[in-house]
Every structure is written in structure tokens, then in C-alpha cells.
Design an enzyme around this catalytic site. Structure first.
Site, PDB file in Angstrom:
ATOM      1  N   HIS A 178      -2.604  -3.228  -6.131  1.00 20.64           N
ATOM      2  CA  HIS A 178      -3.120  -2.725  -4.799  1.00 20.64           C
ATOM      3  C   HIS A 178      -4.471  -2.886  -4.713  1.00 20.64           C
ATOM      4  O   HIS A 178      -5.242  -2.137  -5.359  1.00 20.64           O
ATOM      5  CB  HIS A 178      -2.707  -1.276  -4.794  1.00 20.64           C
ATOM      6  CG  HIS A 178      -2.945  -0.581  -3.434  1.00 20.64           C
ATOM      7  ND1 HIS A 178      -3.008   0.661  -3.109  1.00 20.64           N
ATOM      8  CD2 HIS A 178      -3.087  -1.133  -2.223  1.00 20.64           C
ATOM      9  CE1 HIS A 178      -3.234   0.941  -1.854  1.00 20.64           C
ATOM     10  NE2 HIS A 178      -3.472  -0.246  -0.967  1.00 20.64           N
ATOM     11  N   SER A 200       0.866  -1.023  -0.049  1.00 17.44           N
ATOM     12  CA  SER A 200      -0.011  -0.084   0.005  1.00 17.44           C
ATOM     13  C   SER A 200       0.761   1.269  -0.027  1.00 17.44           C
ATOM     14  O   SER A 200       0.378   2.269  -0.419  1.00 17.44           O
ATOM     15  CB  SER A 200      -0.905   0.104   1.139  1.00 17.44           C
ATOM     16  OG  SER A 200      -0.344  -0.170   2.283  1.00 17.44           O
ATOM     17  N   ASN A 221      -3.502   6.388  -1.465  1.00 18.52           N
ATOM     18  CA  ASN A 221      -3.162   6.586  -0.272  1.00 18.52           C
ATOM     19  C   ASN A 221      -2.597   8.107  -0.209  1.00 18.52           C
ATOM     20  O   ASN A 221      -2.439   8.735   0.926  1.00 18.52           O
ATOM     21  CB  ASN A 221      -2.213   5.652   0.608  1.00 18.52           C
ATOM     22  CG  ASN A 221      -2.947   4.541   0.801  1.00 18.52           C
ATOM     23  OD1 ASN A 221      -4.153   4.599   1.513  1.00 18.52           O
ATOM     24  ND2 ASN A 221      -2.236   3.320   0.866  1.00 18.52           N
ATOM     25  N   GLU A 224      -5.636  -0.813  -7.822  1.00 20.41           N
ATOM     26  CA  GLU A 224      -4.428   0.161  -8.332  1.00 20.41           C
ATOM     27  C   GLU A 224      -3.330  -0.517  -8.980  1.00 20.41           C
ATOM     28  O   GLU A 224      -2.837  -1.157  -8.327  1.00 20.41           O
ATOM     29  CB  GLU A 224      -4.240   0.861  -7.210  1.00 20.41           C
ATOM     30  CG  GLU A 224      -3.617   2.570  -7.447  1.00 20.41           C
ATOM     31  CD  GLU A 224      -3.566   3.376  -5.975  1.00 20.41           C
ATOM     32  OE1 GLU A 224      -3.157   2.792  -4.965  1.00 20.41           O
ATOM     33  OE2 GLU A 224      -3.536   4.421  -6.319  1.00 20.41           O
TER      34      GLU A 224
HETATM   35  N1  3HC Z   1     -14.672  -8.322   4.712  1.00 20.61           N
HETATM   36  C1  3HC Z   1     -15.556  -8.631   3.830  1.00 20.61           C
HETATM   37  N2  3HC Z   1     -16.741  -8.480   3.425  1.00 20.61           N
HETATM   38  C2  3HC Z   1     -17.446  -7.451   4.443  1.00 20.61           C
HETATM   39  C3  3HC Z   1     -16.472  -6.810   5.097  1.00 20.61           C
HETATM   40  C4  3HC Z   1     -15.311  -7.271   5.579  1.00 20.61           C
HETATM   41  N3  3HC Z   1     -14.466  -6.752   6.598  1.00 20.61           N
HETATM   42  N4  3HC Z   1     -17.353  -5.932   5.620  1.00 20.61           N
HETATM   43  C5  3HC Z   1     -18.213  -5.827   4.992  1.00 20.61           C
HETATM   44  N5  3HC Z   1     -18.427  -6.752   3.816  1.00 20.61           N
HETATM   45  C6  3HC Z   1     -19.321  -6.944   3.209  1.00 20.61           C
HETATM   46  C7  3HC Z   1     -20.905  -7.370   3.844  1.00 20.61           C
HETATM   47  O1  3HC Z   1     -20.630  -8.797   4.140  1.00 20.61           O
HETATM   48  C8  3HC Z   1     -21.555  -7.077   2.734  1.00 20.61           C
HETATM   49  O2  3HC Z   1     -21.799  -8.040   1.795  1.00 20.61           O
HETATM   50  P1  3HC Z   1     -22.985  -8.882   1.108  1.00 20.61           P
HETATM   51  O3  3HC Z   1     -23.216  -8.330  -0.254  1.00 20.61           O
HETATM   52  O4  3HC Z   1     -22.527 -10.316   1.143  1.00 20.61           O
HETATM   53  O5  3HC Z   1     -24.160  -8.692   2.277  1.00 20.61           O
HETATM   54  C9  3HC Z   1     -21.079  -5.785   2.097  1.00 20.61           C
HETATM   55  O6  3HC Z   1     -19.759  -5.738   2.412  1.00 20.61           O
HETATM   56  C10 3HC Z   1     -21.687  -4.526   2.619  1.00 20.61           C
HETATM   57  O7  3HC Z   1     -21.723  -4.602   3.853  1.00 20.61           O
HETATM   58  P2  3HC Z   1     -22.732  -4.019   4.963  1.00 20.61           P
HETATM   59  O8  3HC Z   1     -24.244  -3.921   4.388  1.00 20.61           O
HETATM   60  O9  3HC Z   1     -22.731  -4.903   6.120  1.00 20.61           O
HETATM   61  O10 3HC Z   1     -22.210  -2.788   5.095  1.00 20.61           O
HETATM   62  P3  3HC Z   1     -22.367  -1.260   4.428  1.00 20.61           P
HETATM   63  O11 3HC Z   1     -23.168  -1.266   3.347  1.00 20.61           O
HETATM   64  O12 3HC Z   1     -21.751  -0.257   5.404  1.00 20.61           O
HETATM   65  O13 3HC Z   1     -20.690  -1.630   3.879  1.00 20.61           O
HETATM   66  C11 3HC Z   1     -18.380  -1.526   3.692  1.00 20.61           C
HETATM   67  C12 3HC Z   1     -19.491  -1.837   4.525  1.00 20.61           C
HETATM   68  C13 3HC Z   1     -18.336  -1.904   2.236  1.00 20.61           C
HETATM   69  C14 3HC Z   1     -16.994  -1.758   4.576  1.00 20.61           C
HETATM   70  C15 3HC Z   1     -18.518   0.047   3.518  1.00 20.61           C
HETATM   71  O14 3HC Z   1     -18.658   0.609   4.746  1.00 20.61           O
HETATM   72  C16 3HC Z   1     -17.403   0.889   2.794  1.00 20.61           C
HETATM   73  O15 3HC Z   1     -17.000   0.747   1.710  1.00 20.61           O
HETATM   74  N6  3HC Z   1     -16.472   1.258   3.440  1.00 20.61           N
HETATM   75  C17 3HC Z   1     -15.288   2.126   3.090  1.00 20.61           C
HETATM   76  C18 3HC Z   1     -14.089   0.851   2.817  1.00 20.61           C
HETATM   77  C19 3HC Z   1     -13.016   1.539   2.373  1.00 20.61           C
HETATM   78  O16 3HC Z   1     -12.748   2.800   2.129  1.00 20.61           O
HETATM   79  N7  3HC Z   1     -12.031   0.573   2.069  1.00 20.61           N
HETATM   80  C20 3HC Z   1     -10.697   1.148   1.378  1.00 20.61           C
HETATM   81  C21 3HC Z   1      -9.934   1.003   2.572  1.00 20.61           C
HETATM   82  S1  3HC Z   1      -8.224   1.790   2.226  1.00 20.61           S
HETATM   83  C22 3HC Z   1      -7.473   0.363   1.800  1.00 20.61           C
HETATM   84  O17 3HC Z   1      -7.999  -0.808   1.789  1.00 20.61           O
HETATM   85  C23 3HC Z   1      -5.886   0.674   1.085  1.00 20.61           C
HETATM   86  C24 3HC Z   1      -5.078   0.475   2.164  1.00 20.61           C
HETATM   87  O18 3HC Z   1      -3.760   0.641   1.191  1.00 20.61           O
HETATM   88  C25 3HC Z   1      -4.933   1.376   3.456  1.00 20.61           C
END
Ligand code: 3HC
Length: 295
Positions: free
Chosen positions: A142, A121, A192, A154
């Protein structure tokens, strides 16, 4: 696609490696997943099994496809189990020395035409590529957490990465149902470099008493339509990971606009790392995890 290219090796069975393996299986690839910690492999197998069952429930996969997918994964504590793979994704601990050591070992037993992708990342793809004998066939892929849900990959080209390596990786990402976006190798890439300063600024807002964490998150969720507020997201990513990436930006650009917020440093030093430690800006130790107490 040749039989070898249909077998993808994933080194590292943590959150990202496990999510990547899940997505690969769902897309029809065979997977070898390695981790030197056997417990990590057990936990990953359970998570992947549950994830594939959820895919069936949600109509993303037939039950027959799920059963077949489960038959296409092999796990191993030995890195050389990856030797038959036609494409390697490295997703081990986010430390240069750890990744370099794994890549050096992989170099010995993987054929020279096999492409290596790192899921780093923040570490320089060019620097990681230079630890291998194949910098032309090395790039960053990524993925984003949660991998089965987030559509972006990415695709990061290092200085020596060949255009055909990038093109092949984009096709590969599409075959997983992901959207590839090509970027060049600079600190933080695009994701990031944009995300972490926003999170860091949100922490400054809390430190300076502008607002409580809930209020900062509410502003960004309701005003900007972000699915999670920046502090909730920081807890989800891990505050230590956020701090490490801010340090990479600060050191990489030598620009004070990337200075890590002292409150972020203090929280990491005190062991408040977010969800994984049970406490960050929110408290995850109770049944209503994440919904209340500000840290
Ligand atoms: N692992 C796997 N699946 C997950 C999960 C997890 N930790 N959290 C949620 N999910 C799944 C759920 O099971 C659900 O799937 P389904 O279609 O089977 O029902 C789906 O995601 C939607 O979940 P929910 O309905 O419970 O909840 P939300 O609608 O609130 O969505 C979220 C959850 C997808 C995590 C949403 O809040 C989101 O998009 N958050 C932002 C995530 C983000 O920005 N990620 C990037 C982080 S930065 C990164 O990774 C880069 C690194 O370099 C730092």
C-alpha cells in the site's frame, strides 16, 4: 537480482500506478505499465517524464540516469505485456470485481513463482489473494499519495501469505527508498483505520457547526503539525474514496463508531469529490485553488 526480477509490471496507470512506476524507474528498475485506457498511458508518460526531470532539478537523479530511466519504461494497453515481469503490482480501479478480473487474467500468463502485490487501500488482501492460484505469493503493498514523496509502504500479509513473500516485499520496498511497515489484513489495515475516522470526525465537526472547514484544518495543522488539515487531505484523496473506505470499516467491523458522516455522503452524492471534481470542502476552480471557499 536476476534480469526478470529487475523488470516490474504495474497494472493501472492512474495516480497510484503512475507514481509507483516513477519511483521504480528512479530506483533503477525496468517497468512495464499497462492500462486499458490509452489516454491514461499517455498522461502517465507525461507525468513520469516531468517527475524525472524534477528529480534532476532537485539533485535526486543525474541527467544521465534520467535518460536511462526513460529508456526502461514500456507502456501497453494489453495486460499480457506484463508476462515477462518478475514482480507484479496491481493498481487498477479500487473495486473488488475490477481487481479480481485483472488478477484472474494475470494468473493465466504470469509464471507461478512471480509475486503479485495489490496496492489496494481497503479491499481485503486475503479475498483478492483467493482469486489467484498463488495466495502464498500474494500480498498488499500500500503506497501513499503522492507516491514519489511519501516514504511509507504498508506491507499487508493476507492469511496465506508466506513469511518469505513478506520479507521479499519489504526488501523490495527498501530498494525503492521506501520504509516498509508490516501489518496484517484487517479492514483499513493500520493507515486507513486510523486516518479515515479522523477525517470522518472532522466532517462531523463541520456538519454539527463546531467550526468551518478552514478552522478545523487550521487546528490540526498548527496544533498537531499535520502537513494538511483533515478536510484538505480528504479533498486531496477524494471524498468518494474516503466514503468507500469508511463503508469498508463500518461493514468490516459492524461497529457504529465507523459510521460514515451524512455530510460526507451528501457531498459525494452531489458530485463534490474534492480536487478531482474541482470542488469539495474547498473550491479548486479558481487560480487560488484550495485556498479559500469552503464547500
Ligand atoms: N504528486 C507528485 N508530487 C507532489 C504532489 C503530487 N500530487 N504534490 C506535491 N508534490 C511534491 C512537490 O513537487 C514537491 O517536490 P519537490 O521536492 O520536487 O519540490 C514536494 O512534493 C513538496 O511539495 P510542496 O513543497 O509543493 O508542498 P508541501 O511541502 O506542502 O508538500 C505534500 C505537499 C507532500 C502533498 C504535503 O502537503 C503532505 O505530505 N500532505 C499529506 C499527504 C498525505 O497524507 N498523503 C497520504 C494520503 S492517504 C493515502 O494515500 C492512502 C490512501 O489509501 C487513501
Amino acid at each position: 537480482m536476476s534480469e526478470r526480477l529487475e523488470l516490474v509490471g504495474v497494472a493501472g496507470a492512474g495516480t497510484m500506478g503512475c507514481g509507483i512506476a516513477h519511483v521504480l524507474l528512479r530506483a533503477g528498475y525496468a517497468v512495464v505499465l499497462t492500462d486499458e485506457v490509452p489516454q491514461a498511458l499517455g498522461a502517465a508518460s507525461e507525468k513520469i517524464t516531468a517527475g524525472l526531470a524534477r528529480d534532476v532539478e532537485k539533485g535526486r537523479l543525474t541527467d544521465q540516469a534520467r535518460q536511462q530511466a526513460l529508456g526502461r519504461i514500456e507502456t501497453s494497453a494489453q495486460l499480457d505485456a506484463l508476462s515477462p515481469a518478475g514482480f507484479i503490482i496491481e493498481a487498477v480501479t479500487e473495486r473488488f470485481d475490477v481487481k479480481a478480473e485483472v488478477l484472474r487474467k494475470l494468473e493465466v500468463f504470469c509464471p507461478s513463482d512471480v509475486v503479485f502485490a495489490t496496492n489496494t487501500s481497503s479491499i481485503s488482501v486475503t479475498r483478492l489473494a483467493a482469486t489467484t492460484g498463488r495466495p502464498q505469493r500474494f500480498l498488499g503493498l500500500h503506497f501513499f499519495n503522492p507516491v514519489p514523496v511519501m516514504t511509507l509502504v504498508e506491507v499487508v500479509a493476507g492469511v496465506e501469505t508466506l513469511p518469505e513473500t513478506v520479507e521479499g516485499a519489504c526488501q523490495f520496498a527498501r530498494s525503492l527508498g521506501k520504509i516498509p511497515v508490516r501489518v496484517n489484513d484487517f479492514p483499513g489495515f493500520v493507515s486507513n483505520r486510523v486516518l479515515m475516522p479522523m477525517i470522518n470526525e472532522a466532517v462531523y465537526a463541520v456538519m454539527e457547526g463546531v467550526a468551518e472547514p478552514q478552522a478545523v484544518d487550521e487546528v490540526m495543522k498548527r496544533g498537531m503539525n499535520h502537513p494538511m488539515g483533515p478536510l484538505e487531505l480528504a479533498d486531496f484523496i477524494g471524498l468518494d474514496v474516503c466514503l468507500d473506505i469508511m463503508k469498508v470499516l463500518y461493514e468490516g467491523f459492524r461497529d457504529s463508531k465507523y459510521r460514515p458522516c451524512p455530510l460526507l455522503e451528501k457531498m459525494v452524492h452531489s458530485g463534490r469529490l474534492g480536487r478531482k471534481s474541482g470542488r469539495g470542502f474547498y473550491d479548486y476552480s479558481t487560480a487560488q485553488a484550495g485556498s479559500t471557499t469552503a464547500g
